[in-house]
Design an enzyme around this catalytic site. Structure first.
Site, mmCIF file in Angstrom:
data_model
loop_
_atom_site.group_PDB
_atom_site.id
_atom_site.type_symbol
_atom_site.label_atom_id
_atom_site.label_comp_id
_atom_site.label_asym_id
_atom_site.label_seq_id
_atom_site.Cartn_x
_atom_site.Cartn_y
_atom_site.Cartn_z
ATOM 1 N N TYR A 253 36.023 33.438 17.192
ATOM 2 C CA TYR A 253 36.639 34.756 17.049
ATOM 3 C C TYR A 253 36.609 35.478 18.396
ATOM 4 O O TYR A 253 35.637 35.364 19.145
ATOM 5 C CB TYR A 253 35.878 35.613 16.027
ATOM 6 N N HIS A 261 40.534 38.024 12.999
ATOM 7 C CA HIS A 261 40.656 36.680 12.447
ATOM 8 C C HIS A 261 40.274 35.673 13.528
ATOM 9 O O HIS A 261 40.336 35.957 14.724
ATOM 10 C CB HIS A 261 42.086 36.416 11.966
ATOM 11 N N LYS A 292 45.937 28.862 13.359
ATOM 12 C CA LYS A 292 44.862 28.778 14.331
ATOM 13 C C LYS A 292 45.137 27.620 15.281
ATOM 14 O O LYS A 292 45.896 26.708 14.962
ATOM 15 C CB LYS A 292 43.508 28.592 13.645
#
Length: 316
Positions: A253, A261, A292
């Site tokens: 993070y 997020h 991601k």
């Protein structure tokens, strides 16, 4: 110094203030694993204790922020004593609450006492005025006769008049000290919930450099690999958490996970280990599907860590 209890390889933090300090000052979030007292049959929101990753616990111990201790094994023979002690503390808490409630009610009564006296005086004065107005409407002769019958020759009030005065006062409530305060029912009392656990008296410091039953991670290649990468990312200012459900070692993070997020799914690979192509493709597609970036992390012999980011791009 903060204390972290370690038992069977699990590092636990029991104090709410310690958990806050770890998150705000040291950038270590951990994971809550305890059931909430008012919601024990759900797992969407959990409470104390806080479970730390082995890498988190070792990092905190290395920088001198915490002390690792081996939690003493519970003795079944002492359960009865612990239960009796808890009940005594609970009874003492109930008595203290009743005492505080009685003091609060007495303080409130004293605050209202002056208003009560003023109200009684105003009511009595109004009754006297109403009685005088009724007598003034009668004939003068009748008034003199009535007045003469109510007073004796020496000017003293008669027995009937003396008896009427106290009956007027007794018709209104009289302020005075309370004869006693009824204790509050148990259903109205608060039950104190502990937010911390006292340090065990027999706890002994734990050496994370030596492998033991409580700390089996020392010397393991997988742990050393993960720790070197965890510390490097932590020193760069990132927050990290476990990423088992995303197929990685850590979620990375840019700040506090309560505000951001995760941007990366970190996978730890040794520099000499080959990466299967199938695992590489599946991890890249999984990272892209959850928005991601896959981060391949490999420590080098000189102590530096090489990072390679990977995103899956579909055919156009």
């Amino acid at each position: 110094m903060l204390v972290v209890e370690v038992a069977n390889g699990r590092s636990l933090v029991w104090g709410a203030e310690a958990v806050q300090a770890l998150r705000e000052r040291l950038g270590v979030g951990g994971r809550t694993v305890g059931a909430l007292p008012r919601g024990p049959r759900q797992n969407s929101r959990l409470g104390l204790p806080l479970l730390l990753l082995p890498e988190e616990a070792r990092l905190l111990a290395e920088i001198g922020a915490v002390t690792l201790v081996s939690a003493p094994r519970p003795d079944p023979r002492n359960h009865g004593l612990a239960l009796a002690s808890f009940k005594r503390q609970q009874e003492q808490s109930f008595q203290d609450q009743n005492t505080l409630a009685a003091e609060a009610r007495e303080t409130r009564r004293q605050e209202l006492l002056e208003k009560i006296v003023e109200g009684q005086a105003a009511k009595k004065q109004k009754l006297e005025q109403d009685s005088g107005a009724d007598e003034g409407g009668q004939e003068a002769g009748g008034s003199e006769a009535t007045q003469g019958s109510e007073t004796s020759d020496d000017g003293q009030p008669s027995a009937e008049q003396e008896g009427a005065a106290p009956s007027l006062d007794s018709s209104s409530p009289q302020p005075g000290p309370s004869n006693g305060v009824t204790p509050l029912p148990r259903s109205a009392l608060l039950i104190q919930l502990a937010t911390a656990r006292p340090r065990p008296v027999k706890a002994k410091p734990l050496d994370w450099r030596v492998q033991s039953k409580d700390w089996p991670h020392a010397g393991r290649p997988a742990h050393e690999l993960r720790y070197s990468i965890y510390r490097d990312l932590w020193e760069r200012g990132f927050f990290l958490s476990a990423a088992g459900k995303f197929g990685g070692d850590f979620l990375v993070y840019p700040g506090d996970p309560l505000r951001f997020h995760a941007h990366y799914i970190a996978q730890c690979w040794s520099a000499e280990d080959p990466i299967p192509l199938q695992d590489l493709v599946s991890a890249g597609r999984l990272g892209t599907s959850v928005r991601k970036t896959l981060l391949l992390c490999s420590p080098q012999p000189d102590g530096k860590v090489v990072y390679t980011s990977l995103q899956w791009a579909s055919l156009q």
